[in-house]
Design a protein around this motif. Sequence first.
Motif, short mmCIF file in Angstrom:
data_model
loop_
_atom_site.label_atom_id
_atom_site.label_comp_id
_atom_site.label_asym_id
_atom_site.label_seq_id
_atom_site.Cartn_x
_atom_site.Cartn_y
_atom_site.Cartn_z
N ILE A 73 0.88 -1.18 0.00
CA ILE A 73 0.00 0.00 0.00
C ILE A 73 0.91 1.22 0.00
O ILE A 73 1.17 1.85 1.03
CB ILE A 73 -0.95 -0.02 1.21
N TRP A 100 -3.30 -6.60 -4.52
CA TRP A 100 -4.31 -6.60 -3.46
C TRP A 100 -5.30 -7.74 -3.65
O TRP A 100 -5.70 -8.39 -2.69
CB TRP A 100 -5.04 -5.26 -3.43
N HIS A 146 -9.14 5.38 -2.91
CA HIS A 146 -7.72 5.10 -3.16
C HIS A 146 -7.26 5.70 -4.49
O HIS A 146 -7.17 5.00 -5.50
CB HIS A 146 -7.47 3.59 -3.16
N MET A 186 -0.85 -2.60 -8.50
CA MET A 186 -1.21 -2.66 -7.07
C MET A 186 -2.53 -3.39 -6.88
O MET A 186 -2.67 -4.21 -5.98
CB MET A 186 -1.30 -1.25 -6.50
N HIS A 187 -3.50 -3.10 -7.74
CA HIS A 187 -4.80 -3.74 -7.64
C HIS A 187 -4.67 -5.25 -7.75
O HIS A 187 -5.31 -6.00 -6.99
CB HIS A 187 -5.72 -3.19 -8.73
N SER A 233 -9.59 1.79 -14.70
CA SER A 233 -8.33 2.12 -14.04
C SER A 233 -7.63 3.32 -14.66
O SER A 233 -7.18 4.23 -13.95
CB SER A 233 -7.39 0.91 -14.05
N GLY A 256 2.02 4.51 -5.26
CA GLY A 256 1.50 4.19 -6.58
C GLY A 256 1.69 5.31 -7.58
O GLY A 256 2.78 5.88 -7.70
N LEU A 279 -4.04 4.03 -6.52
CA LEU A 279 -4.00 2.64 -6.96
C LEU A 279 -3.70 2.50 -8.44
O LEU A 279 -4.41 3.03 -9.30
CB LEU A 279 -5.33 1.96 -6.65
#
Length: 243
Positions: A14, A188, A177, A184-185, A214, A17, A180
């Motif tokens: 986290i 996660w 967020h 990263m997504h 995105s 990004g 992101l």
Amino acid sequence: MSRVALVLRHADEIHLGNLEQVLIEHGYAVRYVDTLSADGVQGIDPAAADLFVVLGGEMGVYQADEFPVLAEEVQLLADRLAARRPVFGVCLGAQLMASALGSSVYRGPSNEIGYRLVEPTEAGQDSPLRHVNGIPMMQWHSDTFDLPAGTTRLAGSTAYGNEAFAIEDWALAVQFHPELTAEMHEQWLASSEAEVRAEGLNPDELRRERTEHSEAMQQASRALFSEWLSGLPGGAADPRRTP
């Protein structure tokens, strides 16, 4: 001399990004502090860095018995905000800011995971939050907070009334967020598949949402953050484009 952005991080995955490059373009040197390390946030001068960025995490502000550093972060942010020094908070970071300003943080009505619309208020439309209008933003949280006294509510959503608040032009907190990236997504989703499925969600459907939303979300996020940095008191440098 570069400005310094002190970034309070609660988990390796986290991180800043897509917002890290925006900081660099605005002349900031990025310094991460891993809050769950042995030193935590001890010894940090609340007024020293040019900017604090407080990122998300899987814990809740009310879990200070399990994560004592959370109480230390709340005090650090209280001192920082009392000194009227710039702070940008994301998800848990926004909740920590709310707590530092004297508001309650607690479990919300649902565990919200996915790309969802965030609706700027009238004040939000006259702020950097206008860039997210009509753009589904990534949500991954189940906590919320009462709006702190002395702040301006900038956005809400169907499920959560408080999605963003500000203090003048030097403190901004967002529940979603903006940082992101697609990479990263995917991280996660891989690390939290059990949580996702427990909520009755299909990871592949969330990936489809990512494909659809995105890039637009990241563009809106970069515009929001860049405009906010440019408006910080003291005169932020014009953003410097890098190759």
